[in-house]
Motif scaffolding. Structure first.
Motif, PDB file in Angstrom:
ATOM      1  N   GLN A 115       0.871  -0.831   0.310  1.00 38.34           N
ATOM      2  CA  GLN A 115      -0.167  -0.142  -0.290  1.00 38.34           C
ATOM      3  C   GLN A 115       0.929   1.416   0.343  1.00 38.34           C
ATOM      4  O   GLN A 115       2.025   0.968   0.843  1.00 38.34           O
ATOM      5  N   PRO A 116       0.626   2.508  -0.579  1.00 32.69           N
ATOM      6  CA  PRO A 116       1.097   3.688  -0.969  1.00 32.69           C
ATOM      7  C   PRO A 116       1.909   3.834   0.549  1.00 32.69           C
ATOM      8  O   PRO A 116       0.821   3.473   1.251  1.00 32.69           O
ATOM      9  N   ALA A 117       2.649   4.306   0.321  1.00 35.82           N
ATOM     10  CA  ALA A 117       2.969   5.515   1.817  1.00 35.82           C
ATOM     11  C   ALA A 117       3.159   6.500   1.808  1.00 35.82           C
ATOM     12  O   ALA A 117       2.257   6.916   3.118  1.00 35.82           O
ATOM     13  N   PHE A 118       3.012   7.447   0.876  1.00 33.15           N
ATOM     14  CA  PHE A 118       3.143   8.851   0.519  1.00 33.15           C
ATOM     15  C   PHE A 118       2.182   8.631   0.040  1.00 33.15           C
ATOM     16  O   PHE A 118       2.735   8.499  -1.759  1.00 33.15           O
ATOM     17  N   MET A 119       1.576   9.944  -0.657  1.00 35.87           N
ATOM     18  CA  MET A 119       1.299  10.820  -2.051  1.00 35.87           C
ATOM     19  C   MET A 119       1.816  11.833  -1.917  1.00 35.87           C
ATOM     20  O   MET A 119       1.922  12.687  -0.918  1.00 35.87           O
ATOM     21  N   LEU A 120       2.229  12.443  -2.688  1.00 34.76           N
ATOM     22  CA  LEU A 120       2.937  13.889  -3.420  1.00 34.76           C
ATOM     23  C   LEU A 120       1.786  15.000  -4.165  1.00 34.76           C
ATOM     24  O   LEU A 120       1.873  14.479  -5.132  1.00 34.76           O
ATOM     25  N   SER A 121       1.474  16.170  -4.551  1.00 36.40           N
ATOM     26  CA  SER A 121       1.235  16.923  -5.356  1.00 36.40           C
ATOM     27  C   SER A 121       1.746  17.766  -4.842  1.00 36.40           C
ATOM     28  O   SER A 121       1.925  18.766  -4.108  1.00 36.40           O
ATOM     29  N   VAL A 122       2.322  18.348  -6.549  1.00 39.36           N
ATOM     30  CA  VAL A 122       2.677  19.696  -6.977  1.00 39.36           C
ATOM     31  C   VAL A 122       2.186  20.235  -7.509  1.00 39.36           C
ATOM     32  O   VAL A 122       1.428  20.148  -7.917  1.00 39.36           O
ATOM     33  N   ASN A 123       1.756  21.399  -7.510  1.00 41.94           N
ATOM     34  CA  ASN A 123       1.757  22.756  -8.144  1.00 41.94           C
ATOM     35  C   ASN A 123       2.251  23.240  -9.082  1.00 41.94           C
ATOM     36  O   ASN A 123       3.253  24.168  -8.362  1.00 41.94           O
ATOM     37  N   LEU A 124       2.848  23.096  -9.989  1.00 40.43           N
ATOM     38  CA  LEU A 124       4.143  23.594 -11.276  1.00 40.43           C
ATOM     39  C   LEU A 124       3.798  24.944 -11.333  1.00 40.43           C
ATOM     40  O   LEU A 124       4.979  25.820 -11.020  1.00 40.43           O
ATOM     41  N   GLU A 125       2.727  25.435 -11.511  1.00 43.50           N
ATOM     42  CA  GLU A 125       2.757  26.713 -11.882  1.00 43.50           C
ATOM     43  C   GLU A 125       3.000  27.898 -10.169  1.00 43.50           C
ATOM     44  O   GLU A 125       3.576  28.726 -10.443  1.00 43.50           O
ATOM     45  N   GLN A 126       2.254  27.380  -9.089  1.00 48.13           N
ATOM     46  CA  GLN A 126       2.362  27.718  -7.727  1.00 48.13           C
ATOM     47  C   GLN A 126       4.132  27.660  -7.478  1.00 48.13           C
ATOM     48  O   GLN A 126       4.270  28.242  -6.287  1.00 48.13           O
ATOM     49  N   ARG A 127       4.799  26.191  -8.030  1.00 50.08           N
ATOM     50  CA  ARG A 127       5.412  25.597  -7.091  1.00 50.08           C
ATOM     51  C   ARG A 127       5.929  25.150  -6.085  1.00 50.08           C
ATOM     52  O   ARG A 127       6.026  24.975  -4.463  1.00 50.08           O
ATOM     53  N   ARG A 128       3.936  25.200  -5.512  1.00 48.18           N
ATOM     54  CA  ARG A 128       3.775  24.211  -3.754  1.00 48.18           C
ATOM     55  C   ARG A 128       3.718  22.923  -4.087  1.00 48.18           C
ATOM     56  O   ARG A 128       3.110  22.509  -5.212  1.00 48.18           O
ATOM     57  N   LEU A 129       4.056  22.233  -2.792  1.00 42.33           N
ATOM     58  CA  LEU A 129       3.906  21.140  -2.688  1.00 42.33           C
ATOM     59  C   LEU A 129       3.120  20.321  -1.171  1.00 42.33           C
ATOM     60  O   LEU A 129       2.670  21.477  -0.583  1.00 42.33           O
TER      61      LEU A 129
END
Length: 252
Positions: free
Chosen positions: A145-159
């Motif tokens: 089962q996944p340990a982490f999920m990472l979401s990134v908004n490239l335009e704002q460079r926010r994670l």
């Protein structure tokens, strides 16, 4: 990440079956009076339902389930101090095994939890709050089962780092890394996750969006406060960014 994005992720995990019983009961109660959450759950059910039509049935061998149940029983016996059990692992491994078994049943027809989540991400329809700048990475090892999920908004460079099955470790820290040819041959630290397994959302502010889109990300287990060498020293799991919309283009 906004509250809207968090609610969408919660709905996805509810539909995928990755929540434990207490979390699932809480979401079930919440959806009764939260119309937005109820809508999100319905949307994820609609997105994932067609996947079942594309997967051929695969019948497991008759001895698979008894072997799984036997292994879980051995772990439970070991946790109770039964010395007759073979190679007793830690007590902490009992709950993840039960949770993983439940997830396998919920995700019948797909080869792993990552396949389910990644398929959902790639096939997800756009919503008013999404754009081609939004990407997601799944961190898991083998068919776990996944340990982490990472979401990134490239335009704002926010994670936004979201733990799925990962939990805080005593006397250890999780550290996020990025690797790309333009950054040299060695991984570069993005930051050490806080006690609640979160990270400064602006940690990627110094990286160009095009680099982020094609970089490899890793999360390693390090001594408290992070790696003393500036490089990963403990076990690591890796992930790549994938667009949350079909129009965003798939990673090659």
């Amino acid at each position: 990440m906004s509250d809207r994005d968090d609610k969408d992720m919660l709905a996805a995990e509810f539909v995928l079956g990755t929540l434990d019983r207490d979390e699932r009961d809480r979401v079930h109660r919440q959806r009764q009076h939260d119309s937005e959450l109820e809508q999100r759950i319905g949307e994820w059910e609609s997105r994932l339902a067609p996947l079942a039509d594309e997967i051929q049935d695969l019948t497991p061998g008759p001895d698979l389930l008894p072997l799984i149940q036997q292994r879980i029983k051995a772990i439970e016996d070991a946790a109770r101090g039964d010395t007759a059990s073979d190679a007793p692992p830690s007590t902490a491994s009992v709950t993840p095994l039960h949770r993983r078994l439940a997830f396998w049943k919920a995700a019948t027809g797909l080869s792993s939890a990552a396949a389910v989540i990644l398929a959902a991400v790639l096939l997800a329809q756009p919503s008013p709050s999404t754009s081609e700048s939004n990407f997601v990475a799944v961190f898991q090892q083998d068919d776990r089962q996944p340990a982490f999920m990472l979401s990134v908004n490239l335009e704002q460079r926010r994670l936004h780092v979201r733990p799925v099955s990962a939990e805080p470790l005593p006397d250890r820290s999780y550290q996020l890394w990025i690797k790309h040819d333009d950054l040299g041959s060695a991984p570069r630290s993005v930051g050490v996750l806080d006690d609640d397994l979160s990270l400064d959302q602006a940690a990627l502010r110094d990286y160009e969006p095009e680099l982020l889109k094609h970089a490899t990300f890793g999360i390693s287990v390090e001594p408290p406060g992070g790696s003393p060498t500036g490089q990963p020293t403990g076990p690591a799991i890796h992930g790549y960014l994938y667009p949350t919309e079909p129009s965003g283009g798939q990673r090659l």
